[in-house]
Design a protein around this motif. Structure first.
Motif, mmCIF file in Angstrom:
data_model
loop_
_atom_site.group_PDB
_atom_site.id
_atom_site.type_symbol
_atom_site.label_atom_id
_atom_site.label_comp_id
_atom_site.label_asym_id
_atom_site.label_seq_id
_atom_site.Cartn_x
_atom_site.Cartn_y
_atom_site.Cartn_z
ATOM 1 N N THR A 156 118.186 34.147 -18.684
ATOM 2 C CA THR A 156 118.095 34.168 -20.147
ATOM 3 C C THR A 156 117.836 32.790 -20.731
ATOM 4 O O THR A 156 117.367 32.682 -21.870
ATOM 5 N N ARG A 157 118.140 31.735 -19.965
ATOM 6 C CA ARG A 157 117.972 30.390 -20.504
ATOM 7 C C ARG A 157 116.552 29.875 -20.316
ATOM 8 O O ARG A 157 116.130 28.995 -21.062
ATOM 9 N N GLY A 158 115.803 30.381 -19.331
ATOM 10 C CA GLY A 158 114.435 29.949 -19.061
ATOM 11 C C GLY A 158 114.165 28.471 -19.406
ATOM 12 O O GLY A 158 114.961 27.864 -20.090
ATOM 13 N N PRO A 159 113.083 27.853 -19.004
ATOM 14 C CA PRO A 159 112.133 28.400 -18.025
ATOM 15 C C PRO A 159 112.749 28.466 -16.623
ATOM 16 O O PRO A 159 113.708 27.754 -16.340
ATOM 17 N N LEU A 160 112.192 29.331 -15.797
ATOM 18 C CA LEU A 160 112.784 29.590 -14.494
ATOM 19 C C LEU A 160 112.362 28.538 -13.467
ATOM 20 O O LEU A 160 111.227 28.066 -13.466
ATOM 21 N N ASN A 161 113.308 28.200 -12.606
ATOM 22 C CA ASN A 161 113.048 27.294 -11.493
ATOM 23 C C ASN A 161 112.878 28.142 -10.242
ATOM 24 O O ASN A 161 113.837 28.749 -9.757
ATOM 25 N N LEU A 162 111.662 28.218 -9.730
ATOM 26 C CA LEU A 162 111.352 29.083 -8.600
ATOM 27 C C LEU A 162 110.924 28.243 -7.394
ATOM 28 O O LEU A 162 110.226 27.242 -7.534
ATOM 29 N N LYS A 163 111.353 28.659 -6.215
ATOM 30 C CA LYS A 163 110.902 28.068 -4.970
ATOM 31 C C LYS A 163 110.304 29.160 -4.094
ATOM 32 O O LYS A 163 110.759 30.298 -4.121
ATOM 33 N N THR A 164 109.297 28.810 -3.332
ATOM 34 C CA THR A 164 108.593 29.768 -2.480
ATOM 35 C C THR A 164 108.820 29.430 -1.004
ATOM 36 O O THR A 164 108.740 28.272 -0.607
ATOM 37 N N ARG A 165 109.119 30.456 -0.232
ATOM 38 C CA ARG A 165 109.241 30.329 1.214
ATOM 39 C C ARG A 165 108.483 31.477 1.873
ATOM 40 O O ARG A 165 108.447 32.591 1.347
ATOM 41 N N ARG A 166 107.891 31.207 3.034
ATOM 42 C CA ARG A 166 107.234 32.249 3.814
ATOM 43 C C ARG A 166 108.115 32.587 5.012
ATOM 44 O O ARG A 166 108.370 31.720 5.859
ATOM 45 N N ALA A 225 104.134 37.069 4.141
ATOM 46 C CA ALA A 225 103.717 36.801 2.764
ATOM 47 C C ALA A 225 104.772 35.938 2.052
ATOM 48 O O ALA A 225 105.968 36.054 2.322
ATOM 49 N N PRO A 226 104.357 35.062 1.142
ATOM 50 C CA PRO A 226 105.309 34.217 0.433
ATOM 51 C C PRO A 226 106.299 35.036 -0.396
ATOM 52 O O PRO A 226 105.962 36.092 -0.946
ATOM 53 N N VAL A 227 107.534 34.549 -0.449
ATOM 54 C CA VAL A 227 108.592 35.162 -1.254
ATOM 55 C C VAL A 227 109.098 34.108 -2.237
ATOM 56 O O VAL A 227 109.344 32.958 -1.851
ATOM 57 N N ARG A 228 109.233 34.501 -3.502
ATOM 58 C CA ARG A 228 109.724 33.560 -4.520
ATOM 59 C C ARG A 228 111.209 33.788 -4.764
ATOM 60 O O ARG A 228 111.668 34.918 -4.846
ATOM 61 N N PHE A 229 111.947 32.685 -4.903
ATOM 62 C CA PHE A 229 113.390 32.721 -5.136
ATOM 63 C C PHE A 229 113.735 31.954 -6.410
ATOM 64 O O PHE A 229 113.219 30.854 -6.630
ATOM 65 N N LEU A 230 114.606 32.545 -7.184
ATOM 66 C CA LEU A 230 115.146 31.861 -8.369
ATOM 67 C C LEU A 230 116.293 30.966 -7.903
ATOM 68 O O LEU A 230 117.202 31.406 -7.213
ATOM 69 N N VAL A 231 116.233 29.702 -8.253
ATOM 70 C CA VAL A 231 117.269 28.735 -7.856
ATOM 71 C C VAL A 231 117.860 28.093 -9.101
ATOM 72 O O VAL A 231 117.241 28.088 -10.172
ATOM 73 N N PRO A 232 119.086 27.569 -9.005
ATOM 74 C CA PRO A 232 119.733 26.969 -10.174
ATOM 75 C C PRO A 232 118.904 25.822 -10.773
ATOM 76 O O PRO A 232 118.187 25.139 -10.056
#
Length: 223
Positions: free
Chosen positions: A29-39, A216-223
């Motif tokens: 809810t606070r956005g913008p989102l911090n996303l990291k990608t791992r395969r 395939a890459p997977v996106r994760f929401l991180v703090p």
């Protein structure tokens, strides 16, 4: 969210054990989102006896024994980095002080092909593969952090282990390591063939002919 016993993926992403569902929803809810990608690693068994899998750490040989040892560590109430530390110490003790014919040092017979380069069937102390960059306790068995699938292949019985173990775990690129049977690689495709069981993300699966690549890459929401 960290919900396992060691949470290696969460550590790689920089997510602490307190990252809960409520904290995740509040962060959205606070956005913008911090996303990291791992395969993740994509693993496929020849034949139909085992379904394909995706995971982040693959292991064969001593890694399977260390994983089984970790179950006892967890029953003692040790988790996260403490569990990893106790397991590494126990596995190192068995490997350093065991005889060449015992369960730790004798290895398992396996063939390994990295990007189409064939190798012969031979005893292997451990084979590890991962797509993660960071491991607990600052361990760097694959060398400096980098993208891609990293592979560690150690011949059995391990030679000069007392000298090699700290060099391997800390990621040092000693020129003599490869000559003594400690090989690091960056790979696109790996094929492992062995009747011995393997471990994927802490779970034991049957051996066989196993092809490993990047999924395939997977996106994760991180703090």
């Amino acid at each position: 969210m960290p919900s396992g016993k060691t949470n290696v993926l969460a550590l790689d992403l920089g997510i602490r054990p307190g990252w809960t569902l409520d904290a995740t929803l509040a962060r959205i809810t606070r956005g913008p989102l911090n996303l990291k990608t791992r395969r993740p690693l994509a693993l496929g068994w020849a034949g139909d006896e085992q379904a394909d899998l995706a995971g982040f750490i693959f292991g064969l040989g001593a890694f399977v024994r260390a994983t089984q040892m970790s179950q006892s560590v967890h029953r003692m109430g040790a988790f996260h980095s403490l569990a990893v530390a106790l397991t590494v110490v126990g596995a190192a003790f068995g490997a350093l002080f065991g005889q060449d014919g015992d369960g730790w040092r004798q290895g398992v017979r396996a063939s390994l092909s990295i990007d189409g380069r064939e190798t012969t069937l031979a005893p292997r102390f451990v084979v590890l593969a991962t797509s993660l960059k960071r491991l607990p306790l600052g361990l760097r068995p694959f060398g400096p952090p980098q993208d891609g699938m990293k592979v560690l292949d150690v011949a059995a019985p391990p030679r000069r282990l007392a000298l090699a173990l700290p060099a391997v775990l800390m990621g040092r690129a000693e020129t003599w390591l490869r000559r003594q049977g400690y090989r690091r690689s960056l790979a696109e495709r790996v094929v492992v063939s062995s009747p011995a069981p393997v471990v994927v993300d802490g779970e034991v699966f049957p051996g066989g002919e196993i092809a490993i690549g990047l999924g395939a890459p997977v996106r994760f929401l991180v703090p």
